[in-house]
Write an enzyme that holds these catalytic residues in place. Structure first.
Site, short mmCIF file in Angstrom:
data_model
loop_
_atom_site.label_atom_id
_atom_site.label_comp_id
_atom_site.label_asym_id
_atom_site.label_seq_id
_atom_site.Cartn_x
_atom_site.Cartn_y
_atom_site.Cartn_z
N LEU A 1 7.23 1.27 -11.87
CA LEU A 1 7.73 1.08 -10.51
C LEU A 1 6.94 2.02 -9.61
CD1 LEU A 1 11.65 0.93 -10.80
CD2 LEU A 1 10.14 -0.89 -9.99
N ASP A 2 6.53 1.55 -8.45
CA ASP A 2 5.82 2.39 -7.49
C ASP A 2 6.69 3.56 -7.06
OD1 ASP A 2 3.65 0.71 -7.59
OD2 ASP A 2 4.16 -0.37 -5.75
N PRO A 3 6.08 4.68 -6.60
CA PRO A 3 6.88 5.81 -6.10
C PRO A 3 7.86 5.42 -5.00
CG PRO A 3 4.63 6.51 -6.44
CD PRO A 3 4.65 5.02 -6.68
N ALA B 1 9.43 2.64 -4.79
CA ALA B 1 10.44 1.74 -5.35
C ALA B 1 11.48 2.54 -6.12
CB ALA B 1 9.79 0.70 -6.25
N ARG C 1 5.09 -6.65 -3.55
CA ARG C 1 4.32 -6.22 -2.38
C ARG C 1 3.45 -7.37 -1.86
NH1 ARG C 1 0.62 -1.01 -3.02
NH2 ARG C 1 1.71 -1.18 -4.98
#
Length: 331
Positions: free
Chosen positions: A50-52, A54, A188
């Site tokens: 998961l992206d930072p 998210a 995204r």
């Protein structure tokens, strides 16, 4: 004056799956390392990043569970996301540099019509700011160098795309969406593509993963909750490794067959053909690993070692004696 000595953490074998509600601002690996430290675990991994920016469901695998983490990458995912309309950024999310701003002139009816276009099988071009690799190098590394590389479109499936809320006329127009999608979907990119289809552009302002496979937010713990627990309480929060193969056909073997199966030998029986089988030992009741069944043969796949099984049994029942189980699994 000599520098203060660092406290050395005594690590030990830990086996199982921890469902973490990843906080905002941490990378998946940073969250994993914090949980690994709290559990004093020797070995750990996660089932997809998961992206930072998210938050949400992040299954963390420890010990023997890491052998099956790749299986969970195939699972469908559910997200709630906010798409900020009228503003395009260099990264497709709120962290990037604003590239352009456009007026939002679409109507609610046009939003519904555009969202319908993104239902079902679609293709996506992976974003440059992603961990996908090209010639052994992550795309985000190229992006940081100002280099854009060609990316092949990918086929993904949007199972559900629900409009939860929207504001098309305010200072910061947005869509809030609930998405259920196949593996490999870039939310995204989905947000950017929806903004482009509406003629105003857009970027992802917020992202929360609410489900991954059979796991949901209601089952997750925060790092703060984990920090407040004793080590024994943290261990009690671990789910067994077999939750990662919940969709496999179960097969239970007697002690003799279990020992031979663990040594990599095929077993014969009246099993129906099955591409994915979860294999258990009967005495003691223990998860042994995966297999597939064909023409009456159970063919080993990923296996736990006898020591991993013994450690798991002891972890789940610290007061028990494992002498009997040791004999059953190694005879």
């Amino acid at each position: 004056m000599s520098p203060p000595s660092r406290v050395r953490v005594q690590r030990h074998p830990v086996h199982g799956v921890l469902l973490l509600d990843k906080p905002l601002g941490l990378s998946s690996n940073q969250a994993l390392q914090k949980a690994k430290w709290l559990l004093r675990a020797e070995k750990a991994g996660h089932t997809g990043t998961l992206d930072p920016l998210a938050t949400g469901v992040l299954p963390l695998c420890f010990g023997s569970a890491t052998k099956f983490s790749q299986l969970h990458l195939q699972a469908d995912k559910c997200y709630e996301t906010v798409v900020r309309l009228g503003r395009v950024t260099s990264t497709g999310d709120a962290e990037g540099e604003v590239l352009r701003e456009q007026a939002v002139n679409c109507t609610a009816g046009q939003v519904v019509e555009v969202l319908d276009r993104f239902m079902g099988p679609i293709t996506q071009v992976p974003p440059m700011h992603s961990a996908l690799k090209k010639d052994g190098k992550a795309l985000y590394e190229y992006a940081r160098e100002g280099v854009e590389v060609e990316r092949a479109p990918r086929a993904v499936v949007i199972h559900d795309l629900d409009l939860l809320d929207m504001d098309l006329t305010g200072e910061a127009p947005f869509l809030r969406l609930a998405v259920r999608c196949s593996k490999g979907t870039y939310i995204r990119t989905l947000g950017e593509d929806i903004g482009a289809a509406l003629g105003c552009g857009g970027h992802l302002a917020a992202l929360r993963r609410t489900e991954t496979g059979p796991f949901g937010l209601a089952q997750c713990l925060t790092l703060q909750a984990l920090e407040a627990m004793t080590e024994a309480q943290r261990l009690a929060c671990l789910m067994p490794a077999e939750v990662l193969v919940a969709g496999h056909a179960p097969v239970t073997l007697g002690a003799d067959d279990a020992a031979r199966f663990l040594s990599g030998l095929r077993r014969r029986g009246d099993w129906a053909d099955a591409p994915a089988v979860a294999v258990f030992g009967e005495q003691p009741r223990a998860f042994l690993g995966t297999a597939h069944a064909k023409a009456g043969e159970l063919i080993p796949g990923r296996l736990l070692s006898p020591i991993e099984i013994q450690q798991t049994l002891l972890q789940n029942n610290p007061s028990s004696s494992l002498e009997t189980s040791q004999e059953a699994l190694t005879s």
